[in-house]
Motif scaffolding. Structure first.
Motif, PDB file in Angstrom:
ATOM      1  N   ILE A   1       0.817  -1.222   0.000  1.00 41.29           N
ATOM      2  CA  ILE A   1       0.000   0.000   0.000  1.00 41.29           C
ATOM      3  C   ILE A   1       0.848   1.268   0.000  1.00 41.29           C
ATOM      4  N   SER A   2       2.157   1.109   0.157  1.00 38.27           N
ATOM      5  CA  SER A   2       3.016   2.288   0.068  1.00 38.27           C
ATOM      6  C   SER A   2       3.101   2.808  -1.366  1.00 38.27           C
ATOM      7  N   ASP A   3       2.757   1.953  -2.327  1.00 36.95           N
ATOM      8  CA  ASP A   3       2.719   2.348  -3.728  1.00 36.95           C
ATOM      9  C   ASP A   3       1.340   2.944  -4.021  1.00 36.95           C
ATOM     10  N   ALA A   4       1.323   4.224  -4.414  1.00 39.47           N
ATOM     11  CA  ALA A   4       0.055   4.918  -4.646  1.00 39.47           C
ATOM     12  C   ALA A   4      -0.783   4.253  -5.717  1.00 39.47           C
ATOM     13  N   ASN A   5      -0.142   3.545  -6.647  1.00 43.63           N
ATOM     14  CA  ASN A   5      -0.887   2.882  -7.723  1.00 43.63           C
ATOM     15  C   ASN A   5      -1.739   1.729  -7.216  1.00 43.63           C
ATOM     16  N   ASN A   6      -1.425   1.237  -6.016  1.00 46.30           N
ATOM     17  CA  ASN A   6      -2.182   0.118  -5.448  1.00 46.30           C
ATOM     18  C   ASN A   6      -3.314   0.563  -4.542  1.00 46.30           C
TER      19      ASN A   6
END
Length: 558
Positions: free
Chosen positions: A129-134
């Protein structure tokens, strides 16, 4: 914050759960019903609990060979029910792409399961969830009142059926609210269904054979063999009480295999361009008896449409223009007076040379024998859209033109538009709004008064009744009124008819004369009204010559 309430908790502690649910809602919590369908009181719980989200129990996706059809129908019914009460639904237990595609076609917005992720540690979860795309920027509650992309896809189709092309087994994923004429008992295979669909009048009579062919297992198996992803056909089906153009498609999904042998049959309303194109082709089909595309160099030809009279002689299997034309000549179908000119005109080298110099169509009028009577026809030869110097493709079209030309006119080569002769017998033209039963403009009122001496108001049937009463011969009065009847015209248009004609006699200057009404029907895009353009022709001389010929032939036979 969200709170999940399982069905089992509700069954065991109904009053406690209802009190807790009301308190949580007052304090801003969202209520999710978990494992919906796992117990025996799901519908009762759905009625009593003010839920925000519904989670469907994963066991509904556990299909065996014997319950697949019932399982799919139950899932679709639950999704449809949730949509009607504006309740987002999440299906749990997704493990395959097939399940996702199936639920997408049903209009399900949200799914979860091992197909995406399996249970993981907090560290792994935080890394994802640290990846904004997820991470989505909106949540399920904000999307609750909007139609999702998947719902739009489902809404795009009128009907969707999942079909096994080897066994004919089928299940409707989406079905139109309109009655499809297929009553119980339920047809066993998709071919049984489409056959009954046709027999109940849901498919236009002109499209019945094509519909049965396209929905057959043979056509579908051939598509799979060719590895063709989509196959489509445009035809007319009954919807809302009238025939409309529909696009039928057979789609082979990417996940299709021997272990997953399911294709999709879809129906959707055809776009306006398709409808207009098909209507235009219908008019062309009714106007031209023979249409073929010819290679001007080699003479090979492709028969697009063949006159039924010529099919009897087997001309439709001709692969060469000279073979087709030779059959016409050898069977004495051309009137002797025009035979030599006909041979000169249809010389392929001559046609190709003339069209290489000009793109104007070439036309030749001649008499062609049909049975024991010669009819006037016009052959038009023009450049195909595929025409080039290297490939001089020609379109050859033969049109019957009886009543439009004098039988004793000497046939000749001409590039003049055949409409010139047509217009010479035209008496007047009227434009009608059939839905409103009115003339389109004041000009039409003036035309009626000038050409018939009948004064009318903007209601065209007023003028029609005056005309019938004053000048139409008695034996044609009732038929004339029936032909112009609003309900009858709408019925004919609903059946797919766009061109109607009617011959009658009326008094002109105190003498009976034959006239022909040609009515062209179309739908006005702006208003949706049924419109009509009425052409009235004087065919008295031609009609009387034809009647004399028939009387002479009858006398000879006696």
């Amino acid at each position: 914050m969200e709170v999940e309430i399982t069905e089992s908790a509700y069954v065991e502690n109904e009053s406690v759960v209802k009190e807790a649910e009301e308190a949580l809602k007052r304090n801003g919590f969202k209520i999710i019903i978990d494992d919906f369908g796992s117990g025996y009181s799901s519908l009762n719980m759905l009625k009593d609990v003010d839920a925000d989200v519904l989670k469907l129990d994963m066991r509904f996706l556990d299909f065996s060979s014997g319950n697949r059809g019932r399982g799919i129908n139950i899932i679709y019914s639950i999704i449809d029910m949730a949509r009607q009460i504006d309740l987002p639904i999440i299906v749990e237990g997704i493990e395959t792409l097939e399940q996702i595609e199936l639920l997408s076609m049903m209009g399900c917005e949200y799914v979860q399961g091992y197909y995406f992720y399996q249970p993981m540690s907090i560290e792994n979860f935080e890394a994802i969830i640290s990846d904004a795309n997820n991470v989505t920027t909106s949540n399920i509650h904000k999307r609750k009142m909007t139609r999702s992309y998947l719902q739009d896809i489902t809404a795009y189709f009128w009907k969707v059926a999942e079909v096994n092309p080897w066994t004919g087994e089928y299940h409707f994923i989406k079905k139109s609210e309109d009655k499809d004429g297929v009553m119980g008992p339920r047809p066993i295979t998709i071919e049984d269904y489409t056959k009954r669909y046709v027999e109940s009048g849901m498919v236009h009579s002109s499209d019945k054979e094509r519909f049965l062919s396209e929905t057959s297992m043979v056509a579908t198996q051939l598509q799979i063999t060719k590895k063709q992803h989509r196959r489509r056909v445009h035809l007319r089906c009954m919807k809302d009480g009238r025939y409309v153009w529909v696009t039928f498609e057979c789609i082979v999904p990417n996940v299709f295999s021997k272990n997953n042998p399911w294709v999709l049959f879809t129906w959707k309303l055809a776009d306006n361009d398709v409808a207009a194109r098909q209507d235009t082709m219908n008019i062309i089909d009714k106007t031209f008896k023979t249409i073929m595309k010819v290679d001007g160099l080699s003479g090979t030809c492709e028969i697009i449409q063949m006159d039924k009279d010529e099919e009897i002689f087997g001309y439709h299997i001709s692969k060469h223009f000279s073979t087709w034309n030779g059959n016409i000549i050898d069977n004495n179908l051309i009137h002797p007076d025009e035979l030599e000119n006909y041979k000169k005109f249809t010389d392929l080298r001559n046609l190709t040379t003339r069209l290489a110099l000009s793109d104007k169509p070439l036309r030749f009028q001649y008499r062609r024998r049909v049975g024991d009577i010669y009819h006037w026809v016009c052959m038009t030869v023009s450049r195909s859209l595929e025409y080039s110097d290297e490939y001089p493709a020609l379109m050859v079209m033969v049109q019957y033109i009886n009543y439009l030309y004098e039988p004793d006119v000497q046939a000749q080569f001409t590039t003049a538009d055949s409409l010139k002769s047509l217009m010479s017998s035209l008496v007047f033209v009227l434009h009608l709004d059939i839905t409103e039963e009115k003339f389109v403009s004041a000009q039409d009122l003036a035309t009626v008064e000038t050409e018939t001496g009948i004064v009318s108001d903007d209601r065209y049937m007023v003028g029609v009744r005056h005309l019938v009463e004053r000048s139409v011969l008695p034996e044609y009065k009732d038929v004339y009124l029936a032909f112009m009847n609003q309900a009858w015209l709408m019925e004919k248009f609903g059946e797919g008819n766009t061109t109607l004609s009617f011959e009658y006699e009326r008094l002109i200057n105190g003498k009976p004369a034959w006239e022909l009404i040609l009515m062209l029907l179309y739908r006005d895009k702006a208003t949706g009204h049924l419109m009509g353009t009425e052409y009235v022709y004087n065919i008295d001389k031609q009609k009387r010559i034809e009647m004399d010929l028939k009387a002479s032939l009858a006398a000879d036979k006696n």
